[in-house]
Design a protein around this motif. Structure first.
Motif, PDB file in Angstrom:
ATOM      1  N   TRP A  86      -1.331 -10.063  -4.464  1.00 28.06           N
ATOM      2  CA  TRP A  86      -1.787  -8.830  -5.114  1.00 28.06           C
ATOM      3  C   TRP A  86      -0.912  -7.633  -4.750  1.00 28.06           C
ATOM      4  N   ASP A  87      -0.449  -6.937  -5.760  1.00 28.06           N
ATOM      5  CA  ASP A  87       0.337  -5.708  -5.542  1.00 28.06           C
ATOM      6  C   ASP A  87      -0.507  -4.508  -5.950  1.00 28.06           C
ATOM      7  N   TRP A  88      -0.573  -3.518  -5.091  1.00 32.49           N
ATOM      8  CA  TRP A  88      -1.244  -2.258  -5.454  1.00 32.49           C
ATOM      9  C   TRP A  88      -0.229  -1.317  -6.086  1.00 32.49           C
ATOM     10  N   ILE A 232       3.149   3.344  -5.712  1.00 34.57           N
ATOM     11  CA  ILE A 232       3.782   2.420  -4.752  1.00 34.57           C
ATOM     12  C   ILE A 232       4.866   1.639  -5.501  1.00 34.57           C
ATOM     13  N   SER A 233       6.086   1.747  -5.035  1.00 36.85           N
ATOM     14  CA  SER A 233       7.177   1.000  -5.690  1.00 36.85           C
ATOM     15  C   SER A 233       7.143  -0.463  -5.235  1.00 36.85           C
ATOM     16  N   LYS A 234       7.873  -1.304  -5.926  1.00 41.96           N
ATOM     17  CA  LYS A 234       7.957  -2.742  -5.576  1.00 41.96           C
ATOM     18  C   LYS A 234       8.421  -2.910  -4.137  1.00 41.96           C
ATOM     19  N   GLU A 235       9.475  -2.133  -3.775  1.00 43.69           N
ATOM     20  CA  GLU A 235      10.037  -2.266  -2.422  1.00 43.69           C
ATOM     21  C   GLU A 235       9.009  -1.825  -1.381  1.00 43.69           C
ATOM     22  N   GLU A 236       8.325  -0.721  -1.705  1.00 38.26           N
ATOM     23  CA  GLU A 236       7.334  -0.204  -0.752  1.00 38.26           C
ATOM     24  C   GLU A 236       6.199  -1.208  -0.568  1.00 38.26           C
ATOM     25  N   MET A 237       5.823  -1.871  -1.669  1.00 37.97           N
ATOM     26  CA  MET A 237       4.739  -2.857  -1.591  1.00 37.97           C
ATOM     27  C   MET A 237       5.149  -3.991  -0.660  1.00 37.97           C
ATOM     28  N   GLU A 238       6.424  -4.382  -0.728  1.00 33.32           N
ATOM     29  CA  GLU A 238       6.888  -5.457   0.169  1.00 33.32           C
ATOM     30  C   GLU A 238       6.828  -5.005   1.627  1.00 33.32           C
ATOM     31  N   LEU A 240       4.721  -2.795   2.781  1.00 35.83           N
ATOM     32  CA  LEU A 240       3.299  -2.768   3.141  1.00 35.83           C
ATOM     33  C   LEU A 240       2.806  -4.172   3.462  1.00 35.83           C
ATOM     34  N   ARG A 241       3.286  -5.125   2.672  1.00 33.85           N
ATOM     35  CA  ARG A 241       2.854  -6.515   2.885  1.00 33.85           C
ATOM     36  C   ARG A 241       3.289  -7.014   4.278  1.00 33.85           C
ATOM     37  N   ALA A 242       4.494  -6.647   4.634  1.00 33.75           N
ATOM     38  CA  ALA A 242       4.979  -7.065   5.958  1.00 33.75           C
ATOM     39  C   ALA A 242       4.167  -6.381   7.065  1.00 33.75           C
TER      40      ALA A 242
END
Ligand code: NA7
Length: 546
Positions: A86-88, A232-238, A240-242
């Motif tokens: 899930w991506d926010w 939230i950009s794609k890179e930022e979401m990654e 956050l996931r980490a």
């Protein structure tokens, strides 16, 4: 001890329809259903009043509805797969995204097959002979189960103001907590909003963008703080996931499960300019920073609270052009943070718009609602639409609207009217085999974090019962007394328990809610968990098991 003899599940209740019934398919109900069904292998049915999943995020689809906690910190943490998938899209997601997320969860874990929608639970009666619960729905159907889990939410029973003529209004009328699914437009319309809590603040900001005129009827203002939402950009979401493992650890260790924690310093230990700089930084920080991340004495020392309140009042005066309007928007009856702090995105600037009017009804209450509008003693208004952002019969309201009866037919509503008592907010004496997720005297805070903990605790208890062939559980009198006294003691000295709000059990629109009580546990979440963990680790000695 009430349970007299040891009977196995099969012997006591061969005709049960389900091992467990879960009421509600919101954040609590979905996770509770998942755990009982998939981890314990139980036959479970979830009854949901709405036509879809989501609970709060199903019903509150009003314009502007969005998280006030960071999206990722609010989401479920139990499934790594879900966290991976899930991506926010925003730091503070809007209602449609959250509803979509909860639908995604329901689909991913195939929860829908055990949820019966359009099913309002009207009554639940404990059956002493069979140690089971009978549950009735609005359609008259009857269902029997061993364990009953209420996942009905602390803010799920909307209340309308008791104003003469409300039903006579002929324009459009909506309560924010019962917002319709069809599109509601404001363009070209004269709109009234009653209520300026966290909900009203969000709705007003959105409605003001397109309404022809917007008139806000404010009884008591609240202290609001900028949300500072961002994409939230794609890179930022990654990234956050980490960060998830560390982020959930921070939530677990913080006082109210938020990502923000109180500053360890006391207000007056610092120079005025140092604290001013601190508050300025907090005012610019997204989310609840300024509320739950304030100086540690902010919620207990009135003088300290006055200082931060003065800071926020200055901000309101800076942002609202008309000084008279600014004064009306500054709370005078409570300090910053002592009621729920609405998070806003341009709320104060709304009052600089030519189409917006603020009407204080604190000393000049609404006299009546007419077919065409609203009347005060000295003015009357015509409207195309009235929006009620008037809140909820909080914490006990959802329980009160179900006829819940325990041993000897005792009614929960009456029991709690005499004295609000639970064990850990999860169990009630004399109501065996009933478990509450976020019942009265629970930890609230960043609520999904508290929900996940409560669901896990209840699931482990049910597993323990099954593993030991117990068919009966209720808390001992002593356990209830200890917990209730602890909750009351923990709430002492908190300025938030000295003001009227839903958190102190006040709702002027509900007859039985005119007197302040301690309705929620206001201590730290880690302490709550430590106490609950100790009960489990000690073999549930504070419970009657049989
Ligand atoms: P709240 O915070 O309970 O706010 C309800 C608002 O409605 C509040 O401003 C009330 O004024 C106002 N109200 C209620 N009844 C009336 C009447 N009869 N006349 C005028 N104004 C009235 O509910 P929300 O939905 O905003 O937020 C509830 C929680 O949901 C929130 O804290 C979040 O956690 C999510 P009052 O302050 O009582 O003078």
């Amino acid at each position: 001890m009430k349970a007299q003899q040891t009977l196995t599940h099969r012997e006591t209740a061969p005709d049960l329809d389900f091992d467990a019934i879960v009421i509600g398919a919101g954040i609590s109900g979905l996770y509770q259903l998942y755990r009982l069904r998939d981890d314990l292998g139980m036959k479970v049915r979830c009854f949901e009043m709405g036509t879809g999943v989501g609970g709060t995020w199903y019903w509150n689809r009003y314009p502007g509805a969005r998280f006030d906690s960071e999206s990722y910190s609010y989401a479920y943490s139990f499934s790594q797969e879900l966290l991976n998938e899930w991506d926010w899209s925003e730091h503070f997601a809007a209602q449609p995204e959250t509803e979509k997320y909860l639908n995604y969860v329901a689909d991913k874990f195939e929860l829908r097959r055990n949820i019966q929608f359009n099913s309002k639970v009207t009554a639940c009666h404990y059956q002493e002979k069979t140690r089971s619960w009978k549950v009735w729905l609005g359609d008259g159907s009857e269902h029997a189960c061993r364990f009953l889990v209420t996942c009905i939410g602390p803010l799920s029973t909307p209340t309308f103001p008791k104003i003469e003529g409300r039903e006579s209004f002929q324009g459009e009328a909506y309560h924010t907590g019962l917002w319709p699914k069809h599109e509601v437009t404001f363009a070209g319309k004269d709109v009234a909003v009653i209520g300026t809590g966290a909900t009203g603040v969000q709705a007003i900001t959105e409605i003001a963008k397109t309404a022809n005129t917007l008139t806000i009827f404010q009884r008591r203002p609240n202290w609001c703080k900028p949300l500072h939402n961002k994409h939230i950009s794609k890179e930022e979401m990654e990234e956050l996931r980490a960060w998830y493992p560390e982020m959930f650890r921070l939530c677990r260790e913080s006082f109210s499960c938020f990502l923000h924690t109180a500053d360890p310093r006391n207000t007056f230990d610092l120079l005025p300019e140092t604290r001013e700089a601190f508050w300025e930084k907090q005012y610019q920080t997204p989310g609840f920073s300024m509320w739950v991340g304030g100086f540690k004495d902010m919620m207990t020392n009135r003088a300290a609270n006055d200082e931060v309140s003065k800071f926020v009042a200055r901000k309101i005066r800076e942002r609202v052009k008309d000084p008279k309007v600014a004064e009306l928007l500054i709370p005078k009856d409570h300090g910053f943070g002592t009621r729920r702090v609405p998070q806003e995105s341009g709320y104060y600037e709304v009052f600089n718009q030519p189409n917006v009017d603020l009407v204080s009804i604190l000393d000049n209450p609404i006299q009546r609602i007419t077919p065409t509008g609203i009347e005060l003693a000295d003015r009357s208004f015509k409207f195309d639409m009235i929006v009620y952002a008037t809140g909820f019969d909080a914490i006990t309201g959802a329980f009160d609207r179900i006829d819940i009866r325990g041993i000897g037919g005792e009614r929960l509503k009456e029991k709690w009217r005499r004295a609000l008592e639970t064990f850990l907010g999860m169990l009630v004496e004399n109501f065996p085999n009933m478990f509450m997720i976020i019942g009265p005297h629970s930890a609230l805070g960043n609520i999904p974090r508290s929900i996940e903990y409560a669901v896990d605790w209840v699931t482990e208890l049910i597993k323990y019962l099954c593993d030991h062939d117990y068919t009966y559980v209720e808390p001992t009198r002593e356990a209830v007394d200890d917990w209730t006294n602890f909750v009351i003691e923990t709430g002492k000295g908190l300025l938030s328990n000295e003001v009227d709000s839903w958190m102190t059990g006040i709702n002027q629109n509900v007859e039985s809610k005119q007197k302040r009580i301690i309705a929620r546990y206001s201590g730290s979440a880690p302490v709550f968990r430590e106490k609950a963990n100790t009960v489990a680790a000690g073999g549930y000695k504070k419970l009657v098991l049989d």
